[in-house]
Design an enzyme around this catalytic site. Structure first.
Site, PDB file in Angstrom:
ATOM      1  N   ASP A   1      -9.901  -7.956  10.187  1.00 49.64           N
ATOM      2  CA  ASP A   1     -10.351  -7.175   9.037  1.00 49.64           C
ATOM      3  C   ASP A   1     -11.127  -5.945   9.525  1.00 49.64           C
ATOM      4  O   ASP A   1     -12.047  -6.074  10.342  1.00 49.64           O
ATOM      5  CB  ASP A   1     -11.260  -8.068   8.186  1.00 49.64           C
TER       6      ASP A   1
ATOM      7  N   ASP B   1      -6.440   2.503   6.921  1.00 48.87           N
ATOM      8  CA  ASP B   1      -6.901   1.139   7.179  1.00 48.87           C
ATOM      9  C   ASP B   1      -8.244   1.133   7.904  1.00 48.87           C
ATOM     10  O   ASP B   1      -9.060   0.222   7.711  1.00 48.87           O
ATOM     11  CB  ASP B   1      -5.901   0.370   8.040  1.00 48.87           C
TER      12      ASP B   1
ATOM     13  N   LEU C   1      -6.075  -2.821   1.140  1.00 54.80           N
ATOM     14  CA  LEU C   1      -4.692  -3.249   1.406  1.00 54.80           C
ATOM     15  C   LEU C   1      -4.350  -2.930   2.858  1.00 54.80           C
ATOM     16  O   LEU C   1      -3.733  -1.915   3.179  1.00 54.80           O
ATOM     17  CB  LEU C   1      -3.723  -2.543   0.455  1.00 54.80           C
TER      18      LEU C   1
ATOM     19  N   GLN D   1      -9.093   1.256   3.525  1.00 56.91           N
ATOM     20  CA  GLN D   1      -8.409   1.819   2.360  1.00 56.91           C
ATOM     21  C   GLN D   1      -6.913   1.522   2.450  1.00 56.91           C
ATOM     22  O   GLN D   1      -6.420   1.239   3.533  1.00 56.91           O
ATOM     23  CB  GLN D   1      -8.626   3.332   2.311  1.00 56.91           C
TER      24      GLN D   1
ATOM     25  N   ASP E   1       0.842  -1.192   0.000  1.00 56.69           N
ATOM     26  CA  ASP E   1       0.000   0.000   0.000  1.00 56.69           C
ATOM     27  C   ASP E   1       0.877   1.242   0.000  1.00 56.69           C
ATOM     28  O   ASP E   1       1.543   1.542   0.995  1.00 56.69           O
ATOM     29  CB  ASP E   1      -0.902  -0.010   1.239  1.00 56.69           C
TER      30      ASP E   1
END
Length: 351
Positions: A334, A319, A327, A323, A275
């Protein structure tokens, strides 16, 4: 015995029909771009009811934010869709990309009023990322009758050291007046013009008509994120569920005026080497003290408000909205599941 068997069979058919009827109720996802109202983006038949909240969920973007810019990138990447699968009705809002929390908060309040009018639900569950997590505090305090819950995600509730640093870089010593040319150096004035243009671009890309583009003020946006502004003004005016000091813990009572306040955030910057945005956040993270863990833009200490779910996820600032393009760290939960878990919590608490 035959009558009993027929009764059982009939009951099973009825229950099956009820189940099918329940599954047939679609969860909906709307894009609300102020001032053009809310437009249906998608609807699905949920797989389950894990996130079927009583009140709709309203997602609020941060500084420099958007809804779905030019139909390419969603700010809350994959999050509305995941919540819909659990039965949530989701509304994403659009406020000025470059403004302070009070200005944006008033815009958000008008959209919340529209959402309650359209849905017939008297309240909404507000979830705000970054500056959006400060905007939602404004709505909760000035119009609590419209708010079921508040969840701040990676929000600089006590200001951002990055904003402090940026303001120091672009400001002149002893400004002679309020005019930008006297208050800011050449680099600062160029940066202000650039970010105002970016704000207008994101407005347009989010579906707002050119004639209705919202007012951008990147000076107010940055100044409104400094630690002096947040601790010296905003948190005194809107103190609900805030810690009494920087890096302190919020009060044990996190339900204020009947509204529960929650927060979660992450630390770390380079969480996925593929990323490219991680390396930018690694640089911005250098503006923080070494003993002040942060996500590149917001420290864990500054993010705390209300019931702190966690402030140490292995997530950088982008994250926390999944985003760029998902990645994120593969060794951490998650981000989308964190939102699902929080909305499930709201559902179980009757919100």
């Amino acid at each position: 015995m035959q009558r009993f068997a027929k009764f059982v069979a009939g009951s099973m058919v009825t229950l099956s029909a009820l189940s099918l009827s329940t599954q047939a109720i679609a969860a909906e996802y709307y894009n609300c771009s102020n001032p053009s109202g809310c437009v249906l983006v998608a609807n699905v038949h949920p797989d389950n009811d894990a996130t079927a909240t009583q009140y709709p969920v309203v997602l609020v973007h941060g500084l420099g934010g958007f809804n779905e810019v030019f139909g390419i990138v969603n700010y809350f990447n994959g999050i509305p869709e995941a919540l819909m699968q659990g039965g949530t009705d989701v509304y994403v809002t659009k406020t000025s990309s470059m403004q302070d929390a009070e200005y944006r908060g008033e815009q958000l309040l008008q959209q919340v009023k529209t959402i309650t009018a359209v849905t017939g639900k008297p309240k909404v569950n507000l979830i705000g990322h970054s500056l959006g997590g400060i905007d939602i505090r404004y709505v909760a305090e000035v119009a609590p009758e419209y708010v079921a819950s508040v969840t701040a995600v990676a929000s600089p509730e006590q200001g951002s050291k990055m904003a402090d640093w940026l303001l120091s870089v672009v400001s002149k010593d002893n400004p002679a007046s309020d005019a930008p040319k006297d208050r800011f150096n050449l680099f600062g004035r160029a940066l202000i013009a650039f970010h105002n243009a970016v704000g207008r671009l994101f407005d347009f890309g989010s579906g707002i008509d050119v004639k209705q583009l919202q007012h951008q003020d990147s000076i107010k946006a940055v100044m409104g994120l400094t630690t002096d502004y947040m601790t010296g003004y905003y948190n005194k005016k809107y103190p609900a569920a805030m810690p009494s000091e920087y890096c302190g813990q919020p009060p044990a009572e996190y339900v204020i005026n009947g509204i529960p306040y929650y927060s979660f955030s992450g630390v770390g910057t380079v969480t996925n080497s593929f990323d490219p945005s991680d390396y930018m956040l690694a640089l911005t993270g250098l503006t923080f003290d070494k003993d002040d863990p942060n996500d590149g833009l917001v420290s864990a200490c500054s993010s705390r408000i209300g019931y702190v779910i966690r402030d140490d996820y292995k997530m950088n600032h982008l994250d926390s909205v999944n985003q760029i393009f998902g990645l994120v760290s593969r060794s951490e939960v998650d981000p989308v599941s964190v939102y699902r878990s929080q909305v499930n919590r709201l559902k179980n608490q009757g919100f």
